[in-house]
Design a protein around this motif. Structure first.
Motif, short mmCIF file in Angstrom:
data_model
loop_
_atom_site.label_atom_id
_atom_site.label_comp_id
_atom_site.label_asym_id
_atom_site.label_seq_id
_atom_site.Cartn_x
_atom_site.Cartn_y
_atom_site.Cartn_z
N GLU A 38 22.97 2.36 37.80
CA GLU A 38 23.40 0.94 37.39
C GLU A 38 23.42 0.27 37.24
O GLU A 38 23.90 -0.61 37.02
N SER A 39 22.29 -0.40 38.71
CA SER A 39 22.52 -1.88 39.53
C SER A 39 21.58 -2.24 37.88
O SER A 39 22.12 -3.28 37.84
N PRO A 40 20.73 -1.82 37.30
CA PRO A 40 20.38 -2.84 36.00
C PRO A 40 21.50 -3.47 35.41
O PRO A 40 20.93 -3.57 34.04
N LEU A 41 23.38 -2.62 35.17
CA LEU A 41 22.75 -3.10 34.30
C LEU A 41 24.63 -3.96 34.63
O LEU A 41 25.42 -3.82 33.81
N LYS A 42 24.47 -3.83 35.95
CA LYS A 42 25.34 -5.06 35.95
C LYS A 42 25.86 -7.07 36.17
O LYS A 42 23.91 -7.20 35.35
N PRO A 43 26.88 -7.37 35.87
CA PRO A 43 26.29 -8.62 34.63
C PRO A 43 25.54 -9.69 35.62
O PRO A 43 24.74 -10.46 35.16
N ASN A 44 25.13 -9.76 37.26
CA ASN A 44 24.07 -10.62 37.79
C ASN A 44 22.58 -10.04 36.76
O ASN A 44 22.01 -11.28 37.08
N ALA A 45 22.32 -8.52 37.03
CA ALA A 45 21.23 -8.24 36.30
C ALA A 45 21.05 -8.72 34.92
O ALA A 45 19.69 -9.54 34.41
N ILE A 46 21.88 -8.45 34.17
CA ILE A 46 22.43 -8.78 32.83
C ILE A 46 21.73 -10.30 33.06
O ILE A 46 20.88 -10.11 31.35
N LYS A 47 22.18 -11.53 33.02
CA LYS A 47 22.07 -13.25 33.04
C LYS A 47 21.38 -13.39 33.78
O LYS A 47 20.03 -14.13 32.54
N ARG A 48 20.42 -12.78 34.80
CA ARG A 48 19.11 -13.03 35.67
C ARG A 48 17.87 -12.28 34.59
O ARG A 48 16.89 -13.04 34.32
N HIS A 49 17.99 -11.20 34.80
CA HIS A 49 16.58 -10.31 33.89
C HIS A 49 16.97 -10.46 32.16
O HIS A 49 15.90 -10.98 31.58
N TRP A 50 17.65 -9.93 31.59
CA TRP A 50 17.88 -8.55 30.88
C TRP A 50 18.51 -9.68 29.38
O TRP A 50 18.29 -9.35 28.17
N ASN A 51 18.88 -10.79 29.41
CA ASN A 51 19.65 -11.79 28.52
C ASN A 51 18.18 -12.46 28.08
O ASN A 51 18.30 -12.57 26.67
N PRO A 52 17.55 -13.07 28.60
CA PRO A 52 16.39 -13.86 27.86
C PRO A 52 14.95 -13.10 27.22
O PRO A 52 15.62 -12.67 25.82
N ILE A 53 15.06 -11.79 27.69
CA ILE A 53 15.18 -10.41 26.62
C ILE A 53 15.38 -10.46 25.54
O ILE A 53 14.97 -10.38 24.32
N PHE A 54 17.07 -9.85 25.70
CA PHE A 54 17.99 -9.70 24.66
C PHE A 54 17.60 -11.30 23.26
O PHE A 54 17.88 -10.88 22.22
N GLU A 55 17.93 -12.03 23.93
CA GLU A 55 17.65 -12.81 22.81
C GLU A 55 16.15 -13.38 21.98
O GLU A 55 16.09 -13.56 20.89
N ARG A 56 15.15 -12.97 23.13
CA ARG A 56 13.95 -12.93 22.20
C ARG A 56 14.10 -11.82 20.79
O ARG A 56 13.44 -11.84 20.21
N ASN A 57 14.70 -10.52 21.61
CA ASN A 57 14.77 -9.25 20.72
C ASN A 57 14.90 -9.62 18.85
O ASN A 57 15.17 -9.65 18.29
N ALA A 58 16.51 -10.50 19.35
CA ALA A 58 17.31 -11.02 18.53
C ALA A 58 16.62 -11.70 17.50
O ALA A 58 16.33 -12.11 16.50
N ALA A 59 15.82 -12.99 17.74
CA ALA A 59 15.04 -14.17 17.62
C ALA A 59 14.41 -13.08 16.38
O ALA A 59 13.61 -13.88 15.51
#
Length: 417
Positions: free
Chosen positions: A111-132
């Motif tokens: 579950e550590s990759p699913l925590k808010p800090n990991a999402i903000k630091r690592h996943w959000n930029p990937i989610f943004e590019r995928n959506a774009a």
């Protein structure tokens, strides 16, 4: 939805006729009708038989908010491990269907990759590019079917990264997993619901499970040498070493929910906003309202509307005596529309007084992907879709169909912009 309104009278009349003939309301439940439009029957169950034995589902359906809360707050009475679950036949035994220390240890490992800090630091930029990237493909077309062209592919692509199947952290990895994860998810869900024992359904489920296992094995081998931010890497390098079969089951479980939930939340949210122009105008003018839109969406139509539990000890719930081994269907979609808790619950209303919905479950089995869904859908996908596709509306003559009572969402959403 308007497309379903014509079924309401027929569904209610059929249930009334069966009860009038001497059966209980629960005994009259037709799951095919529930799949089309469960709301009128769930409303009657809440009023008349809130804990109802439903032979068609081979379990008691629990439909009121407070009773669902009781189940979630008492995991030692209402356990996740259910004898004879078809989930085990399809996926193995994931920690979602385990209890106590075994559940805690396996969940903690991934579950550590699913925590808010990991999402903000690592996943959000990937989610943004995928959506774009996906919106880039839509932007010039002027119209499309958004479930197939955006909601499903985005949910699958994001999940492929989080699991560890995609390794290109730029977000521009090949889109092979866009379709694969959707097919894998649907095929496993078909198997989990294969109470008719259809051999074709088993064959398809077995085929995709073999594909998933092979992909997991490739990812495990890679992250042993090169750790990354993914769930599979977290499990491989955790202090508690999950058996490989437990890891495989956990990944399959995550594919099952990690595609359906964000895909269906996006679809219902977009439908709600384009059919409630006054709310849409407010939200487009105030970015802080995207989170209330998301929470109200999954209250209004919970993507996972029912999940199973089993009774462990003699107990009483909603005035009904239950025995060890009794199977429960926890109807969170119904609980989220309980008139005792939510005023005019059938309405989409982002200004409700704060009452926690049950869409993510509760207790030790609270959905581990909740923060990923909130970030990828509410923070990124919805705002960007409405910003970049101005004038987004239903296609002329379109009548989107909302279906399901265990998993519920839109089958399609034809749109123009």
């Amino acid at each position: 939805m308007a497309a379903e309104s014509a079924t309401t009278t027929e569904t209610t009349a059929a249930a009334s006729a069966a009860v009038g003939a001497g059966g209980t309301l629960g005994e009259s439940v037709d799951l095919a009708e529930m799949w089309v439009n469960p709301w009128p029957l769930l409303e009657r169950l809440r009023a008349e038989e809130p804990v109802a034995w439903v032979p068609a589902a081979n379990r008691y359906l629990v439909t009121r908010y407070d009773d669902v809360s009781t189940i979630e707050q008492n995991p030692e009475i209402f356990i996740a491990r259910e004898e004879g679950s078809l989930m085990y036949r399809v996926m193995g035994h994931p920690f979602l269907r385990k209890d106590g220390e075994e559940h805690r240890a396996e969940r903690h490992a991934v579950e550590s990759p699913l925590k808010p800090n990991a999402i903000k630091r690592h996943w959000n930029p990937i989610f943004e590019r995928n959506a774009a990237d996906l919106i880039d493909a839509l932007e010039q077309r002027g119209g499309g079917e958004l479930v197939a062209d955006f909601f499903g592919p985005l949910a699958a692509r994001n999940l492929a990264h989080v699991l560890g199947f995609m390794t290109d952290t730029s977000g521009h990895a090949p889109d092979a997993f866009d379709l694969s994860l959707q097919v894998w998810s649907q095929s496993m869900m078909d198997g989990v619901g294969n109470y008719a024992d259809d051999p074709a359904v088993w064959a398809q489920a077995d085929a995709v499970v073999a594909e998933i296992d092979a992909e997991i094995d490739r990812a495990v081998a890679r992250v042993r040498v090169t750790p990354d931010e993914s769930m599979i890497s977290a499990a491989v390098h955790a202090e508690y070493q999950m058996p490989i079969e437990s890891l495989r089951a956990a990944v399959k479980m995550t594919i099952g929910g990690g595609v359906n939930e964000p895909r269906d939340a996006m679809g219902i949210a977009v439908y709600a906003l384009i059919t409630h122009p006054e709310i849409r105008a407010r939200v487009e003018a105030d970015a802080a309202l995207w989170r209330p839109v998301f929470e109200e969406t999954i209250r209004w139509v919970a993507p996972i509307s029912m999940y199973p539990k089993m009774v462990a000890v003699d107990t009483e719930l909603g005035g009904v005596s239950l025995k060890p081994g009794d199977k429960i269907g926890v109807c969170v979609g119904s609980a989220n529309r309980d008139e005792r808790v939510f005023e005019r619950p059938e309405e989409f209303n982002i200004d409700r007084d704060h009452v926690s919905h049950h869409a993510f479950g509760g207790g030790p089995h609270f959905c581990g992907g909740a923060w990923v869904a909130r970030a990828s859908v509410a923070q990124i996908a919805l705002p960007e879709l409405f910003r970049r596709l101005p004038g987004l509306q239903l296609a002329p003559g379109a009548a989107p169909r909302e279906r399901g009572w265990v998993f519920r969402g839109l089958l399609e959403l034809p749109a123009v912009w």
